[in-house]
Design an enzyme around this catalytic site. Sequence first.
Site, PDB file in Angstrom:
ATOM      1  CE1 TYR A 118      -3.702   2.759   1.044  1.00 12.58           C
ATOM      2  CE2 TYR A 118      -1.784   3.863   2.214  1.00 12.58           C
ATOM      3  CZ  TYR A 118      -2.931   3.670   1.771  1.00 12.58           C
ATOM      4  OH  TYR A 118      -3.656   4.870   1.752  1.00 12.58           O
ATOM      5  CD  GLU A 206      -5.983   4.979  -0.696  1.00 16.80           C
ATOM      6  OE1 GLU A 206      -7.282   5.051  -1.181  1.00 16.80           O
ATOM      7  OE2 GLU A 206      -6.172   4.747   0.531  1.00 16.80           O
TER       8      GLU A 206
END
Length: 397
Positions: A118, A206
């Site tokens: 991530y 993101e």
Amino acid sequence: MNLHEYQGKELLNSFGVRIQRGIVADNHKKAVEAAKQLATETGTGWWVVKAQIHAGGRGKGGGVKLAKSLAEVEKISEDIIGMMLVTPQTSAQGKKVHQVLVAEDVYYPGANEPDEYYMSVLLNRGTGRNMIMYSTEGGMDIEAVAENTPHLIFTEDIDPLLGLLPFQARKIAFNLGLSGVALKEMIKFVTSLYTAFVKSDSSLFEINPVLKTSDDKILAVDSKVTIDDNALFRHKDLALLRDLREENEIEVEANAAGLNYVDLDGNVGCMVNGAGLAMSTMDLIKQSGGEPANFLDVGGTADAKRVETAFRIILKDSNVKAILVNIFGGIVRCDRVAQGVIDAYKNMGDAINVPIIVRLQGTNAIEAKQLIDDSGLDVISATEFQEAADKVQQVLK
Ligand code: GDP
Ligand code: MN
């Protein structure tokens, strides 16, 4: 302004960030053509078909599917395009899918296992600096990782004058447990990602997941990109990427009319001048037991035309059962605003089908109240803030 996954990936790629290659398509025939163009000899030769909507969690909602043949690409695209996709991030009705991204399958077998990370870039409001947030626990729900295993989320603050320094990029790659080729790839990935963030005036990147392929390439499999609206004037090319179909219809119209409007779930419409007063008006409505239907800052010039536009926009929301007009007359005199409300009301006739409570305070407030009370229209006047909120509650009963 939010971008679609495919637009975000193209932006990243233009700054040298490696991405999962893909082509967007708005019907199943084009999806098949896209798949043919992407076909490579290496890897599985499969594709992944991904719904393009402004919401995450598409995988969980059935909007991301693996296709092992051109026939499957066609079938899956036909199913996905036009569907109402419901994900944990959409409303219960979901969002209509207008296009799919057909992308090469990057989870092919090889020397190592593919691994998901991530990574996001955003403002650290505590330090007032940009930061890179990253974790070995990619692919899944990052909120759940933050909740259950917060020690697995790392952050790296970046000095605005120095930018991302080489040692920081190395540290990030080390903390993700990488070595060898993958480590070098990750350093390049992070460095170009941060450059893209700054150069595009974004407020959020993101990338979940960032993938380490089985042959140690690091690439972006997903992208969520938010560009700062206030910087769009210097990114004309990015401004063109806006997809109004993904945005709230009433908000789009209000913005075009120069009103600061945010749609909310309640039943009390608000028309206020100044963002601070608008916020406290919403607070007061809530404290008095109501729910604001919107945030609306009409700005400094609350004349009849503007007031009318604001009324029309507020009334597009069918949940609105009453409207509270709360204006502080500083430079703009209250009696002028009152006249504006009266004129707008007369002009709109039957279009106004809910009670209106008007509170005007400041210069010429007394004259303004008089105007409203003498107008003979179905408008309730108030002087005090609390009084106005109480009157809203009375009409709602
Ligand atoms: P999101 O659910 O909206 O966040 O969409 P993502 O783009 O993150 O995709 C969801 C999931 O689909 C990813 O976490 C991957 O596990 C899977 N996925 C994405 N691309 C591929 C691919 O090329 N091959 C395979 N097998 N799975 C993929
Ligand atoms: Mn994702």
